[in-house]
Design an enzyme around this catalytic site. Structure first.
Site, PDB file in Angstrom:
ATOM      1  N   GLU A 189       7.858   4.072   7.136  1.00 39.03           N
ATOM      2  CA  GLU A 189       7.250   4.216   8.461  1.00 39.03           C
ATOM      3  C   GLU A 189       7.738   5.518   9.105  1.00 39.03           C
ATOM      4  O   GLU A 189       8.552   5.498  10.031  1.00 39.03           O
ATOM      5  CB  GLU A 189       7.587   3.005   9.349  1.00 39.03           C
ATOM      6  N   GLU A 324       2.689  -3.529   4.967  1.00 35.64           N
ATOM      7  CA  GLU A 324       3.349  -4.635   5.652  1.00 35.64           C
ATOM      8  C   GLU A 324       2.367  -5.280   6.621  1.00 35.64           C
ATOM      9  O   GLU A 324       1.584  -4.584   7.275  1.00 35.64           O
ATOM     10  CB  GLU A 324       4.590  -4.156   6.414  1.00 35.64           C
TER      11      GLU A 324
END
Length: 456
Positions: A189, A324
């Site tokens: 991320e 995710e």
């Protein structure tokens, strides 16, 4: 006479052959073909990205060690666990992994600890043994890069690119002979929320691709996954559309985003002055009189978000890894005036809808986040489906939602589900005759995609 497009393609193939780059056995499919075969996906979360030593003291040394695997959850990964994951219907496993964060044996050369690499390889092999796909990444990693994407100093950027290439060269060399079931993902991320930071990220994505390709072997054809800014769909479509890395082969790149939306449903722990926690999500799941019904971020927004990725990436040949996804399943039994049943239905709907949309649109694989913490912790909840120590399903409603779209194989090889197939999907009875889309009430055994399927 060859068209210009055909000529350039032939020239590219000739160039790759001269460079010793050719289609390897087991490496022939495009990223889109592979992504379309990976659903549903599951994360081995809180495991190989974990550490036993927090703060900066865990960076660029070997303080994590092999014990890091159970630093955030208590179950060592075994072949039996991965076999059980497959039995639930999952076709791919994402392995979030730290390298710099506690697994560097030589800080001057950024050498990854050999024992750690060997252990990660062992778990990748567990997945390969089951015929599963694997996405192996560099996951946060103490934030050495992901928290510094916005740094603009040219010297810093070049040094970071060097480190990233050094790490990925070692990882890629270790797995260079693995077939196309193994995918690499450069980061996790990356913290970027504007065009300037994304421009830096684009350089890091390119460095990752270049490093892996340079190792040769199957890595010249391996599907590589690069991350959008903050793996946020809006940021990715706004700042990175049309800016994927250049590559020496065509059709082998994918883009990663995450789907945690809306925050008030999936992760918010308590009511705030600006808004309430959402316990209830989706059509038919709101609880009359409750202040905790979702007021945004439901089915229509989920569809809109995925359609953006379809338009900006999938339609342009770059499939999407939703690396995710999930929502905390909460225990509302201690609250008056709330409904556990409606909350359970909300969780089921949330997981079902994302998987349904990804399957319907194509070119996207959702990978459920799972932290192996089989305790709802009251209204805080947990994002756990599998209790690894007991080899059992803990998050039953999330699992039911997934299995309604991707049925779990039974021991006799017949998948079971409570829903009918997708509209227009070819279905046959046991006599081999095609039937016209059995309705939910038409119970019995059918065949679709070469497998038996029972509608109960």
């Amino acid at each position: 006479m060859l068209s210009f497009k055909k000529f350039t393609l032939c020239a590219a193939i000739a160039f790759l052959c001269c460079m010793g780059i050719k289609a390897q056995d087991g490496m022939s499919r495009t990223a889109t073909e592979i992504i379309n075969d990976m659903s549903p996906g599951w994360n081995l979360g809180n495991t190989f990205e974990a550490t036993t030593s927090w703060t900066g003291g865990a960076l660029w040394n070997n303080k994590g060690g092999l014990a890091a695997e159970t630093g955030w959850q208590g179950t060592k990964t075994t072949q039996e666990i991965i076999t059980y994951v497959k039995s639930l219907g999952f076709k791919s496993v994402r392995i979030p992994c730290a390298w710099a964060f506690g697994h560097i044996s030589d800080a001057t050369t950024y050498q990854i600890d050999a024992a750690w690499l060997s252990r990660v390889k062992e778990v990748v092999d567990y997945c390969m043994n089951e015929g599963l796909y694997v996405v192996l990444n560099d996951h946060w990693d103490g934030g050495w890069l992901e928290e510094h994407i916005k740094d603009t100093n040219p010297t810093t950027i070049e040094n970071n690119k060097h480190i990233l290439k050094t790490l990925w060269t070692q990882i890629a060399e270790t797995f260079k002979d693995y077939d196309e079931r193994l995918l690499f993902a450069g980061l996790n991320e990356p913290n970027a929320d504007n065009q300037s930071a994304t421009n830096n990220l684009i350089q890091y994505n390119q460095a990752f691709v270049d490093a892996v390709r340079a190792t040769g072997g199957n890595n010249t054809q391996r599907v590589l996954v690069v991350q959008g800014p903050s793996t946020n769909i809006d940021h990715t479509c706004n700042f990175m559309s049309g800016k994927m890395p250049t590559d020496i082969v065509e059709g082998k790149l994918a883009i990663e985003v995450h789907y945690y939306n809306p925050w008030q449903f999936w992760g918010m722990e308590k009511d705030e002055s600006w808004g309430k926690v959402f316990y209830y999500w989706g059509e038919g799941n709101h609880h009359s009189g409750s202040q905790h019904n979702a007021t945004w971020g439901e089915e229509a927004e989920m569809k809109s978000q995925l359609q953006k990725m379809q338009t900006h990436f999938v339609d342009k040949g770059y499939p999407v890894v939703i690396g995710e996804f999930g929502a905390n399943w909460r225990d509302l039994s201690g609250l008056s005036g709330e409904s556990q049943e409606k909350h359970n239905a909300s969780i089921k709907s949330h997981y079902r809808e994302l998987h349904r949309l990804c399957k319907e649109m194509g070119g996207m694989v959702p990978m459920t986040w799972d932290i192996n913490s089989p305790n709802q912790n009251g209204t805080k909840g947990t994002m756990t489906i599998i209790d690894r120590s007991r080899l059992s399903v803990f998050g039953t409603y999330a699992m039911e939602g997934i299995n309604e779209i991707y049925p779990r194989p039974s021991e006799d090889g017949i998948s079971t589900s409570a829903i009918a197939p997708s509209a227009g999907e070819a279905m046959y009875n046991l006599q081999g005759m095609r039937v016209d889309e059995p309705r939910q009430l038409d119970k019995g055994v059918y065949i679709r995609q070469g497998k038996k399927f029972v509608i109960r």
